[in-house]
Design a protein around this motif. Sequence first.
Motif, short mmCIF file in Angstrom:
data_model
loop_
_atom_site.label_atom_id
_atom_site.label_comp_id
_atom_site.label_asym_id
_atom_site.label_seq_id
_atom_site.Cartn_x
_atom_site.Cartn_y
_atom_site.Cartn_z
N VAL A 206 0.84 -1.20 0.00
CA VAL A 206 0.00 0.00 0.00
C VAL A 206 0.87 1.25 0.00
O VAL A 206 1.78 1.39 0.81
N THR A 207 0.61 2.16 -0.95
CA THR A 207 1.25 3.48 -0.94
C THR A 207 0.16 4.52 -1.22
O THR A 207 -0.88 4.20 -1.79
N TYR A 208 0.44 5.76 -0.83
CA TYR A 208 -0.54 6.83 -0.99
C TYR A 208 -0.02 7.92 -1.91
O TYR A 208 1.10 8.41 -1.73
N ALA A 209 -0.83 8.27 -2.87
CA ALA A 209 -0.49 9.32 -3.84
C ALA A 209 -1.10 10.63 -3.37
O ALA A 209 -2.21 11.00 -3.78
N HIS A 210 -0.38 11.32 -2.51
CA HIS A 210 -0.90 12.56 -1.96
C HIS A 210 -1.04 13.62 -3.04
O HIS A 210 -0.29 13.66 -4.02
N LYS A 211 -2.02 14.49 -2.87
CA LYS A 211 -2.28 15.56 -3.82
C LYS A 211 -1.02 16.39 -4.05
O LYS A 211 -0.26 16.65 -3.13
N ILE A 212 -0.83 16.83 -5.29
CA ILE A 212 0.34 17.63 -5.63
C ILE A 212 0.18 19.04 -5.07
O ILE A 212 -0.82 19.71 -5.34
N ALA A 213 1.16 19.49 -4.31
CA ALA A 213 1.17 20.85 -3.77
C ALA A 213 2.03 21.74 -4.65
O ALA A 213 3.07 21.30 -5.17
#
Length: 318
Positions: A206-213
């Motif tokens: 499991v990995t998380y693709a955090h929103k691009i800042a």
Amino acid sequence: MRVAFAGTPEFAAAALAAIHAAGYTVPLVLTQPDRPAGRGMKLTPSPVKQLALAHGMDVAQPQGLKLDGRYADDAAAARAALEAAAPDVLVVAAYGLILPRWVLTLPRLGCLNIHASLLPRWRGAAPIHRAIEAGDAETGITIMQMDEGLDTGAMLAAGREPIRPADTTGTLHDRLAALGATMIVQALADAAAARLIATPQPAAGVTYAHKIAKAEAAIDWALPAAVIERRVRAFDPFPGASFDCGGETVKLWQARCRPDVQAPPGRVVHADATRLTVACGDGGLDLLQLQRPGGKRVPAAAFTQARPDLPGSDLASH
């Protein structure tokens, strides 16, 4: 089969177009409210809304879906519209709102999500960007039975797509949108025939693709050249990798690694009509395509011609 749809950007519009072309009845489309866009910041409908209206589909644009939340009135109206539409299934693709339990359980067959990664890798908001940034060799599309978690639902189908060495988020997005459109049409046919098999996601990987800042756009020349090059591609078309050059914020759209470069990070080691090379924490980068504020994307030769002060300068000190 009656197929309601929830989505907003071009990625979702490709799927809606395929569902319509396959002959399914689409009694209701949910999409985000119109947003300001362009130089004039004019209110603009989403790509999904534009497509839906072009084909005479009913559209709802609630600002929220929580019946006890800030936009409770919007949510109640959306619930009434969905109940009246009586969908057998709700297809969801990059919608932008969290679906509460009442939405997930309303259709007879639940909600099917088109997710742009091979789950459980890259759950979350920016799976295409993060796959390129991480240097993944492949990604793909997962059709998922939605539950109340963040992209945690059971997998119904998966399709793989290689990530090419020159891929940007823009080019990979377009291939994945086409793949997702094809796969959802097949999944709907399988759902109608009770052929879909739900497979729980594995706990490992499991990995998380955090929103691009936007803050991620600033290039840190102390990073390895290969990492920066991947970020340049991952942040194209948004937000665009950038660096400060003589008080200007310059965007870098294309670069090539040069492992042989050894100099302090940020040092411009070569700048003429043939190439523009900057040292990084490990190796260096040839900067191939750049954009000054208010200008167009230009090759390095045109950029260096306008900046005779570049050779030997230190970009890391700005």
